[in-house]
Design a protein around this motif. Structure first.
Motif, PDB file in Angstrom:
ATOM      1  N   ARG A 109      -7.006 113.740 -18.438  1.00 41.35           N
ATOM      2  CA  ARG A 109      -6.600 112.390 -17.900  1.00 41.35           C
ATOM      3  C   ARG A 109      -7.849 111.724 -17.646  1.00 41.35           C
ATOM      4  N   ASP A 157       0.027 123.698  -3.834  1.00 40.09           N
ATOM      5  CA  ASP A 157      -0.158 124.545  -5.001  1.00 40.09           C
ATOM      6  C   ASP A 157      -0.143 125.948  -4.512  1.00 40.09           C
ATOM      7  N   ASP A 183       4.741 127.972  -3.083  1.00 43.63           N
ATOM      8  CA  ASP A 183       5.648 128.255  -4.178  1.00 43.63           C
ATOM      9  C   ASP A 183       6.761 127.099  -4.155  1.00 43.63           C
ATOM     10  N   LEU A 199       2.980 115.762 -11.873  1.00 51.27           N
ATOM     11  CA  LEU A 199       2.498 115.537 -12.784  1.00 51.27           C
ATOM     12  C   LEU A 199       2.012 116.898 -13.634  1.00 51.27           C
TER      13      LEU A 199
HETATM   14  C1  LIG Z   1      -0.383 121.928 -15.583  1.00 52.62           C
HETATM   15  S1  LIG Z   1      -0.931 122.293 -13.969  1.00 52.62           S
HETATM   16  C2  LIG Z   1      -0.710 120.412 -13.530  1.00 52.62           C
HETATM   17  C3  LIG Z   1      -1.891 120.299 -12.090  1.00 52.62           C
HETATM   18  C4  LIG Z   1      -1.590 118.677 -11.493  1.00 52.62           C
HETATM   19  N1  LIG Z   1      -0.239 118.198 -11.214  1.00 52.62           N
HETATM   20  C5  LIG Z   1      -2.221 117.758 -12.715  1.00 52.62           C
HETATM   21  O1  LIG Z   1      -1.420 117.224 -13.425  1.00 52.62           O
HETATM   22  O2  LIG Z   1      -3.435 117.672 -12.655  1.00 52.62           O
HETATM   23  C6  LIG Z   1       0.210 122.961 -13.265  1.00 52.62           C
HETATM   24  C7  LIG Z   1      -0.100 123.410 -11.553  1.00 52.62           C
HETATM   25  O3  LIG Z   1       1.171 123.784 -10.900  1.00 52.62           O
HETATM   26  C8  LIG Z   1       0.716 124.897 -10.281  1.00 52.62           C
HETATM   27  N2  LIG Z   1       1.805 125.688 -10.127  1.00 52.62           N
HETATM   28  C9  LIG Z   1       2.512 126.508 -10.728  1.00 52.62           C
HETATM   29  N3  LIG Z   1       3.467 127.102 -10.318  1.00 52.62           N
HETATM   30  C10 LIG Z   1       3.591 126.617  -9.194  1.00 52.62           C
HETATM   31  C11 LIG Z   1       4.658 126.973  -7.940  1.00 52.62           C
HETATM   32  N4  LIG Z   1       5.654 127.546  -8.126  1.00 52.62           N
HETATM   33  N5  LIG Z   1       4.446 126.245  -6.789  1.00 52.62           N
HETATM   34  C12 LIG Z   1       3.410 125.192  -6.761  1.00 52.62           C
HETATM   35  N6  LIG Z   1       2.509 124.946  -7.698  1.00 52.62           N
HETATM   36  C13 LIG Z   1       2.851 125.830  -8.766  1.00 52.62           C
HETATM   37  C14 LIG Z   1      -0.557 125.475 -10.825  1.00 52.62           C
HETATM   38  O4  LIG Z   1      -1.160 126.351  -9.969  1.00 52.62           O
HETATM   39  C15 LIG Z   1      -1.089 124.383 -11.318  1.00 52.62           C
HETATM   40  O5  LIG Z   1      -2.291 123.946 -10.572  1.00 52.62           O
END
Ligand SMILES: C[S@@+](CC[C@H](N)C(=O)[O-])C[C@H]1O[C@@H](n2cnc3c(N)ncnc32)[C@H](O)[C@@H]1O
Length: 275
Positions: A109, A157, A183, A199
């Motif tokens: 981004r 997160d 979670d 996102l």
């Molecule tokens: C693809 S990254 C996107 C990060 C951010 N939203 C961005 O677009 O820059 C996915 C994120 O989801 C978090 N994640 C995955 N499973 C999750 C869950 N069950 N609950 C909360 N966060 C979660 C991961 O740790 C990671 O930081």
């Protein structure tokens, strides 16, 4: 189920959680998520050893794979503090951008930061509160968001060290709010905000549970939801990703009476939902 079987199941799950937490790569992941994934893997796999391995694989796919290097949060906080203290906002932004370059989602981004928030926020009334669901390093983009300094920011997160870092970052940058370990597939945030960022996250959540994407869209309490999908795989291949994700998003929302606006950026497709 007999109580003996239940005991055995619980014992195996405890062993699995312990084994996963022992690994340096996953020791900061919230236990709730390991339990959630571990339970599913134990019911699908032949034995405990295989279930431990597949739980780690899943944690890698949904979180670990996005880090370009091992985070050095202490060092980064020092840099951020120094930059802030210098009073040079360009230097502060540059430092935020450098840190964001170590996580794939924010890295992708970086080239569009200047237009991304201007375009999204131009479609919204003034925003006083924001929640960032499965945030990764995204709160480091706050300096690019056209919001008042009184904005409240709530980020979620699954990494304990990441959320501690983000809490410190918010103090340094004088942003009200907090980052919390959660979670979100099991416990969607209960707070109510003007805007929610979801996102590049739905594909990750759906790897844990197929219905998690729809559940999160339904349960988030925000007037507007900015939901996005990446244009590329982690390996950089395009493989018709946008078409695929757009079809998935349309399927998820087809029965909803939400107003949806579509914004296409080079590396990301955003849907702005008005609930
Ligand atoms: C693809 S990254 C996107 C990060 C951010 N939203 C961005 O677009 O820059 C996915 C994120 O989801 C978090 N994640 C995955 N499973 C999750 C869950 N069950 N609950 C909360 N966060 C979660 C991961 O740790 C990671 O930081």
């Amino acid at each position: 189920m007999k109580s003996e079987e239940l005991d055995n199941e619980k014992k195996q799950l405890d062993q699995l959680i312990k084994a996963v937490l022992k690994s340096p790569k996953y020791r900061n992941v919230c236990e709730d998520l390991i339990k959630n994934i571990g339970k599913r893997e134990l019911s699908k796999r032949k034995n405990l050893k295989i279930a431990i391995k597949s739980t780690k694989n899943k944690l890698h796919q949904i979180g670990g794979a996005y880090f370009l290097k091992k985070p050095n949060y202490c060092f980064w906080l020092e840099k951020l503090r120094k930059a802030k203290k210098s009073g040079n906002e360009d230097l502060f932004r540059k430092t935020c951008a450098e840190i964001m370059s170590y996580h794939y989602s924010t890295r992708e981004r970086l080239n569009i930061l200047d237009q991304f928030y201007v375009q999204i926020f131009s479609l919204l009334p003034p925003v006083q509160s924001i929640m960032d669901v499965a945030c990764g390093f995204h709160p480091l983009s706050i300096p690019w968001m056209p919001v008042s300094e009184k904005v409240k920011y709530y980020a979620f997160d699954v990494y304990k060290d990441l959320t501690s870092f983000l809490n410190e970052f918010m103090v340094i940058n004088d942003v009200q709010g907090y980052a919390e370990v959660r979670d979100v597939t099991q416990h969607a945030p209960e707070i109510n905000t003007d805007l929610a960022f979801i996102l590049n996250t739905i594909p990750c959540l759906e790897q844990i549970e197929k219905s998690a994407g729809l559940k999160i869209l339904e349960s988030i309490n925000a007037n507007f939801l900015a939901v996005s999908f990446p244009a590329q795989t982690l390996g950089g291949r395009e493989k018709n990703m946008l078409k695929h994700y757009e079809a998935r998003f349309n399927k998820l929302t087809q029965e909803k009476d939400w107003v949806i606006q579509r914004l296409e950026f080079g590396s990301e497709l955003v849907f702005l939902i008005t609930k």
